[in-house]
Write an enzyme that holds these catalytic residues in place. Structure first.
Site: not given
Ligand code: BGC
Length: 404
Positions: A17, A155
């Site tokens: 990202q 996650e």
């Molecule tokens: C993730 C991030 C993502 C954030 C916002 C999480 O699910 O780990 O990579 O940018 O949420 O959506």
């Protein structure tokens, strides 16, 4: 195992990202499929691969004690069996940049992206995925000294929750183009992985990586992070709420009992209704992502976890998405107050990481969605600290007194 004595106040990012040009990853291939599931490609992102030092300086200037970032597997092992020492050295310098400024480095080994060769082999569904991931964990653990915490898979439960939704949104043309680009079924990309791959190989890979890290660096705390919404119910929806908790979170929190901590990643609340549907609470204000603006969610999740599991928690992500930075500041204040209240009620929370340090590439939604404490001008990559970051700094300073 020893968790750090002091409460970790930090901010988080993930390699794909922010780093830019992650060209050997499966995600990069998907971004360039035509038509793509992604609204735009990640490109240079925030060019953090070349600006890590500058970003860590910002973390230090914000008075934060920790920074969570990920080590990109697709860079470390761009082709199967070919490991780049130069890339491992790069991440070693990143860790050193943190340490020299008194910032605890927290690293993630798998944050949604993986090498393209691995996706071609099936991703999480590949028979040797746990072994491959454990090897990657071991080489990173050997290379990097001085890390405060390791998050294995980011996650891990997210595909169980969200893959059906992502699949439903993909058109036939997008799916076909994605599969051509990947050279594999779309389920080889983490966000689209099937339940069986996640609950089988995913959990096995987490355990194998954890054990490999413990063997190399005894005492380094290891855990996985989980996407956990506050689950709430309208009258009549309670059984549906409970079923969601059992399906999406409980198996992972059960598995995390053997870990040193669990990373809690909470953004909002899901309301279960009597008819079995879920959505925003009545009258809720939505963010630019369409989620309920709900800073109370993270504290509620910590309390819910503490009511059933004793594993120490670290809030590894929580944040506000949108362009209203005043709202972001108030969100952080309410969220942190909620976490503190959960701690006073007995939740064992050891840290809070705001997502995200920088405005960045929000996956399929691209750069339009902004979570950052720091804005990034993508034309010249200049960073601008937002006023909400100063509020966070003041809170971290005050709350730094809270004993973990
Ligand atoms: C993730 C991030 C993502 C954030 C916002 C999480 O699910 O780990 O990579 O940018 O949420 O959506």
């Amino acid at each position: 195992m020893r968790l750090p004595d002091r409460f970790l106040w930090g901010a988080a990012t993930a390699a794909h990202q922010v780093e830019g040009n992650n060209v050997n990853s499966d995600c990069w291939a998907l971004e360039h499929a035509a038509p793509s599931l992604f609204v735009e490609p990640s490109g240079d992102a925030a060019d953090q691969y070349h600006r890590f030092d500058q970003d860590v300086r910002i973390v230090a200037d914000l008075g934060l004690g920790a920074y969570r970032f990920s080590v990109e597997w697709a860079r470390v092992e761009p082709e199967r069996g070919h490991v780049s020492q130069a890339v491992l050295d790069h991440y070693r310098r990143c860790v050193e940049a943190c340490l020299t400024r008194g910032i605890a480095p927290v690293i993630t080994l798998h944050h949604f992206t993986q090498p393209r060769w691995l996706a071609r082999a099936g991703g999480f569904a590949a028979a040797d995925f746990p072994q491959r991931f454990a090897e990657q964990a071991a080489r990173v653990a050997r290379a990097l000294d001085g890390i405060a915490l390791v998050c294995t898979i980011n996650e891990l439960n997210l595909p169980v929750l969200a893959a059906p939704y992502f699949n439903a949104r993909a058109s036939e043309e997008q799916r076909a183009a994605a599969e051509r680009a990947l050279g594999a079924p779309l389920s080889a990309f983490f966000l689209f992985a099937g339940d069986e791959a996640i609950l089988g190989n995913g959990l096995a890979a987490h355990r194998a990586a954890r054990d490999a890290i413990r063997a190399i660096r005894p005492g380094l705390p290891v855990g996985m992070t989980l996407a956990i919404s506050e689950e709430d119910a309208e009258p009549g929806g309670e059984a549906h709420r409970d079923a969601r908790r059992e399906r999406f979170y409980a198996p992972f929190l059960d598995a995390a009992r053997e870990d040193d901590f669990v990373g809690v990643q909470t953004y909002s609340r899901m309301m279960s209704r009597a008819d079995g549907s879920v959505g925003l609470a009545g009258g809720a204000v939505a963010t630019t992502m369409g989620w309920e603006d709900r800073p109370e969610a993270v504290g509620a999740v910590c309390e819910w976890i503490a009511s059933r599991w004793r594993t120490p928690m670290v809030v590894t992500e929580n944040g506000y998405v949108g362009d209203d930075d005043g709202r972001r500041a108030r969100f952080i204040e309410t969220a942190v107050a909620g976490v503190k209240q959960a701690m006073m009620r007995g939740a064992d929370v050891r840290g809070y990481f705001y997502w995200s340090l920088l405005d960045n590439f929000e996956w399929m939604l691209g750069y339009r969605q902004r979570f950052g404490l720091v804005g990034v001008d993508r034309k010249d990559q200049s960073r601008t600290v937002k006023p909400s970051a100063d509020i966070f700094r003041a809170m971290a300073e005050r709350a730094g007194q809270v004993e973990a």
